[in-house]
Design an enzyme around this catalytic site. Sequence first.
Site, PDB file in Angstrom:
ATOM      1  NE  ARG A 230      -4.217  -1.489  -0.069  1.00 49.19           N
ATOM      2  CZ  ARG A 230      -4.283  -2.556  -0.857  1.00 49.19           C
ATOM      3  NH1 ARG A 230      -3.253  -2.874  -1.611  1.00 49.19           N
ATOM      4  NH2 ARG A 230      -5.377  -3.290  -0.892  1.00 49.19           N
ATOM      5  CD  GLU A 259      -2.899   3.457  -5.546  1.00 49.31           C
ATOM      6  OE1 GLU A 259      -3.805   2.584  -5.604  1.00 49.31           O
ATOM      7  OE2 GLU A 259      -1.765   3.236  -5.067  1.00 49.31           O
ATOM      8  CG  HIS A 278      -2.930  -0.388  -6.870  1.00 41.17           C
ATOM      9  ND1 HIS A 278      -3.358   0.203  -5.714  1.00 41.17           N
ATOM     10  CD2 HIS A 278      -2.871  -1.716  -6.609  1.00 41.17           C
ATOM     11  CE1 HIS A 278      -3.563  -0.719  -4.777  1.00 41.17           C
ATOM     12  NE2 HIS A 278      -3.265  -1.903  -5.310  1.00 41.17           N
TER      13      HIS A 278
END
Length: 321
Positions: A230, A259, A278
């Site tokens: 993360r 993000e 991601h």
Amino acid sequence: MIKGKKILVVLPVSEGQKERLEEFADKSCFTYTSYKKATKKMAEEADIIIGNIDPDLLEYAKNLEWLQLNSAGADAYVKKGVLPEEVVLTNATGAYGPGVAEHMLAVLFSIQKKLHLYRDNQNQCEWQDEGEVMSLRGGCALIVGLGDIGLYFARLLRNFGYRVIGIKRRPGQVPQGVDELYTMEHLDELLPEADVIFSVLPETKATKNIFNAKRFREMKNSAVFLNAGRGSAVNTEDLCQALIAGEIYGAGLDVTDPEPLPSQHKLWNMKNVVITPHISGDFHHPATLYRIVDIAAGNLKRYCAGEPLMNVVDRETGYRK
């Protein structure tokens, strides 16, 4: 057989995968949809949900007994008020090893061989030598978060002669493919040894900004830092400063904080950074969805038999129990 349960599946499954899921439940119980197409009415009717539904819809899921995520991370679902305590929450730990580990190995090799710089040059039609590169073989790798992904990555690196050190929350036996195993208390003393640092940490209170200015200074100036856990585990400004100052050699990031990364963020323009949006843990790798379906089907079988489910998430830590 599961009788009278309404099961909502929020996954892009094939006909064969539907049959795998329906093996232990009547077909009429199943509704198939996607994250974007799931509705309030579907959530209201569901006794079981398989897949990552929009957390905002869960307030309407008054009949929900069990939520099986298709992700390993559960941070959006363990927040207070998202799920009632009586709802069982399970994750897909064990599904993402090949997809994420292979992706991040490719990112590492790209940085070590400066392939990203040559791709930039190609886009500009520039015939330019970028100088010395690193060997793909040997060195020391520190994997912070030695779960399924970390172990798969460790075994890939062993093929290239790496000494592999793993860090877990709790002590235990050293798994195959790992040379040494420690707990998080040893992070600071291990960072100076590592040529590659791979973070696969989930988002929890304990992991927020764990990689900060102090810890980047502890790394070798030849170290490559990788993050596929993360983005919140990294203080992004501190990472930028470490890269600018040459405190580390480079970074490979499949996750960032914030993000999505804003288009004007300075990370985009750093020559010693490779960024992907991601996607390493998505369904791009052919093995990932099959593994998720196997986990969900196995848990449906256990649910049917009244047995404890696998991969139950601890709401306090966000990890699998």
